[in-house]
Design an enzyme around this catalytic site. Structure first.
Site, PDB file in Angstrom:
ATOM      1  N   ASP A  73       0.817  -1.210   0.000  1.00 17.00           N
ATOM      2  CA  ASP A  73       0.000   0.000   0.000  1.00 17.00           C
ATOM      3  C   ASP A  73       0.855   1.266   0.000  1.00 17.00           C
ATOM      4  O   ASP A  73       0.482   2.276  -0.595  1.00 17.00           O
ATOM      5  CB  ASP A  73      -0.925   0.008   1.218  1.00 17.00           C
ATOM      6  CG  ASP A  73      -2.157  -0.867   1.022  1.00 17.00           C
ATOM      7  OD1 ASP A  73      -2.354  -1.368  -0.098  1.00 17.00           O
ATOM      8  OD2 ASP A  73      -2.921  -1.042   1.981  1.00 17.00           O
ATOM      9  N   GLY A  74       2.016   1.228   0.670  1.00 22.85           N
ATOM     10  CA  GLY A  74       2.891   2.399   0.686  1.00 22.85           C
ATOM     11  C   GLY A  74       3.388   2.758  -0.696  1.00 22.85           C
ATOM     12  O   GLY A  74       3.441   3.935  -1.070  1.00 22.85           O
ATOM     13  N   ASN A 144      -3.628   9.088   2.517  1.00 20.07           N
ATOM     14  CA  ASN A 144      -3.985   8.506   3.809  1.00 20.07           C
ATOM     15  C   ASN A 144      -4.141   9.585   4.873  1.00 20.07           C
ATOM     16  O   ASN A 144      -5.228   9.791   5.394  1.00 20.07           O
ATOM     17  CB  ASN A 144      -2.910   7.504   4.258  1.00 20.07           C
ATOM     18  CG  ASN A 144      -3.283   6.076   3.933  1.00 20.07           C
ATOM     19  OD1 ASN A 144      -4.319   5.815   3.335  1.00 20.07           O
ATOM     20  ND2 ASN A 144      -2.433   5.144   4.325  1.00 20.07           N
ATOM     21  N   ASP A 145      -3.032  10.260   5.179  1.00 19.61           N
ATOM     22  CA  ASP A 145      -3.111  11.227   6.262  1.00 19.61           C
ATOM     23  C   ASP A 145      -1.968  12.230   6.226  1.00 19.61           C
ATOM     24  O   ASP A 145      -0.922  11.994   5.621  1.00 19.61           O
ATOM     25  CB  ASP A 145      -3.117  10.517   7.626  1.00 19.61           C
ATOM     26  CG  ASP A 145      -2.009   9.476   7.766  1.00 19.61           C
ATOM     27  OD1 ASP A 145      -0.855   9.780   7.419  1.00 19.61           O
ATOM     28  OD2 ASP A 145      -2.297   8.349   8.211  1.00 19.61           O
ATOM     29  N   ASP A 174       0.868  14.059  21.540  1.00 15.82           N
ATOM     30  CA  ASP A 174       2.096  13.554  20.922  1.00 15.82           C
ATOM     31  C   ASP A 174       2.121  13.883  19.431  1.00 15.82           C
ATOM     32  O   ASP A 174       3.173  14.140  18.854  1.00 15.82           O
ATOM     33  CB  ASP A 174       2.201  12.041  21.103  1.00 15.82           C
ATOM     34  CG  ASP A 174       2.627  11.655  22.514  1.00 15.82           C
ATOM     35  OD1 ASP A 174       2.844  12.568  23.342  1.00 15.82           O
ATOM     36  OD2 ASP A 174       2.744  10.452  22.792  1.00 15.82           O
ATOM     37  N   THR A 185      -8.179   3.768   8.273  1.00 16.37           N
ATOM     38  CA  THR A 185      -7.776   2.463   8.805  1.00 16.37           C
ATOM     39  C   THR A 185      -6.281   2.414   9.119  1.00 16.37           C
ATOM     40  O   THR A 185      -5.770   1.355   9.499  1.00 16.37           O
ATOM     41  CB  THR A 185      -8.111   1.344   7.807  1.00 16.37           C
ATOM     42  OG1 THR A 185      -7.496   1.628   6.541  1.00 16.37           O
ATOM     43  CG2 THR A 185      -9.610   1.209   7.615  1.00 16.37           C
ATOM     44  N   ALA A 186      -5.576   3.521   8.963  1.00 21.66           N
ATOM     45  CA  ALA A 186      -4.132   3.541   9.198  1.00 21.66           C
ATOM     46  C   ALA A 186      -3.831   4.174  10.565  1.00 21.66           C
ATOM     47  O   ALA A 186      -4.316   3.713  11.586  1.00 21.66           O
ATOM     48  CB  ALA A 186      -3.435   4.282   8.055  1.00 21.66           C
ATOM     49  N   TYR A 187      -3.042   5.246  10.598  1.00 24.07           N
ATOM     50  CA  TYR A 187      -2.623   5.868  11.857  1.00 24.07           C
ATOM     51  C   TYR A 187      -3.837   6.329  12.671  1.00 24.07           C
ATOM     52  O   TYR A 187      -3.883   6.207  13.898  1.00 24.07           O
ATOM     53  CB  TYR A 187      -1.684   7.029  11.552  1.00 24.07           C
ATOM     54  CG  TYR A 187      -0.836   7.510  12.714  1.00 24.07           C
ATOM     55  CD1 TYR A 187      -0.968   7.004  14.004  1.00 24.07           C
ATOM     56  CD2 TYR A 187       0.128   8.487  12.514  1.00 24.07           C
ATOM     57  CE1 TYR A 187      -0.178   7.456  15.050  1.00 24.07           C
ATOM     58  CE2 TYR A 187       0.932   8.945  13.556  1.00 24.07           C
ATOM     59  CZ  TYR A 187       0.762   8.431  14.817  1.00 24.07           C
ATOM     60  OH  TYR A 187       1.546   8.881  15.850  1.00 24.07           O
TER      61      TYR A 187
END
Length: 315
Positions: A73-74, A144-145, A174, A185-187
């Site tokens: 995916d990356g 993604n983000d 943080d 669905t990631a971070y």
């Protein structure tokens, strides 16, 4: 059906270290036998070798009529960012692990290339987050983000949030994750944010380990412009797009983030089957599965060869 690539150029993007040489060789051989031009970036020459036409990133984005991504995916996110200014169909071949974006396995490569050439596929549009030229004079796109964190690992991030021109609140955490539906669905998910369907246009803002200020995820509409401002006495921060391409953010700087609804065109050969697999893969992250649901993750040819379950639902 979508426009065929019979006489076009297919861009090839590869993972920088994963073993994809077999898929590269098969792609080049198939393209040569079918009169298809393979474009590749100069930076990938050592990974691809002879048989492709090498160009810089700008020419790659301008000329590719479609893109084949070999990796996980990356790698596919990187391919989507390359052509974000001129979205063309992008297909992911899964050389990674779960593969939420990638659809096919290396064993399916040649028949899939044939379908691409004939236009026998559908396209799934995906939204993205776009950062204007407020950080270092360049724009930035994330599928993604976008993650704002302290420039020094282990530090905290202080930031004010404005939404649609109105002050919304502040964070001390943080990190702060601004996520698209695809990236939910990631971070965002790991930080306790909600899972958002890719069919929904929305933006999720989720603090990571919040200490004060807003402590819960916030879901915003696609037309609500987001501005993140570091207080003048804050420590310097870094903004990362899809876990890469970091940009420094100085104290007192304001970062504007807009949602772009149709920034990517992802190739889908069997949308319903891909959706079923994605639901099962998502369950592996958090939810318990029945044994029959696990069968969906086993390739059909292996189920047949081993006589497992008589085939998974939907096959």
């Amino acid at each position: 059906m979508t426009a065929p690539l019979r006489t076009g150029s297919l861009g090839l993007v590869v993972h920088p270290s994963t073993a994809v040489a077999g898929s590269v060789e098969r792609t080049l051989r198939w393209a040569d036998g079918h009169g298809l031009t393979i474009l590749a970036r100069t930076a990938d020459r050592a990974r691809i070798g002879d048989g492709a036409e090498y160009v810089d990133d700008a020419e790659f984005a301008a000329r590719a009529d479609g893109v084949l991504s070999l990796g996980g995916d990356g790698t596919m996110l990187g391919a989507l960012r390359l052509v974000a200014a001129r979205p063309v169909p992008v297909l992911g071949v899964n050389h990674g692990h779960l593969g939420f974006l990638t659809e096919i396995e290396p064993s399916d490569l040649e028949p899939t290339l044939a379908r691409l050439v004939e236009g026998d596929f559908s396209v799934e549009s995906r939204g993205a987050l776009r950062l204007g030229s407020t950080v270092d004079g360049t724009s930035l796109t994330a599928f993604n983000d976008l993650v704002l964190r302290a420039a020094t690992r282990g530090g905290t991030t202080a930031v004010d949030l404005d939404v649609a021109g109105e002050h919304f609140g502040h964070y001390r955490a943080d990190a702060l994750v601004v996520s698209s539906p695809s990236g939910s669905t990631a971070y965002n998910y790991a930080a306790g944010g909600p899972v958002v369907s890719p069919s929904l246009h929305a933006v999720v803002v989720t603090p990571v380990a919040p200490m004060s200020g807003i402590s819960r995820p916030v879901v915003l509409g696609p037309e609500e412009t987001i501005v993140l401002t570091l207080p003048r006495d804050a420590h310097p921060a870094v903004l990362e797009a899809d876990g890469a391409e970091p940009r420094d953010v100085a104290a007192g700087a304001a970062v504007r983030i807009d949602y772009v609804p149709d920034a990517a065109r992802i190739v889908r050969l069997d949308p319903a089957r891909h959706a079923r697999r994605s639901r099962v893969k998502l369950s592996l992250l958090d939810l318990p599965l029945r044994p029959d649901q696990l069968l969906e993750l086993i390739p059909a040819e292996l189920r047949t060869a081993r006589g497992i379950g008589g085939g998974a639902p939907g096959q």
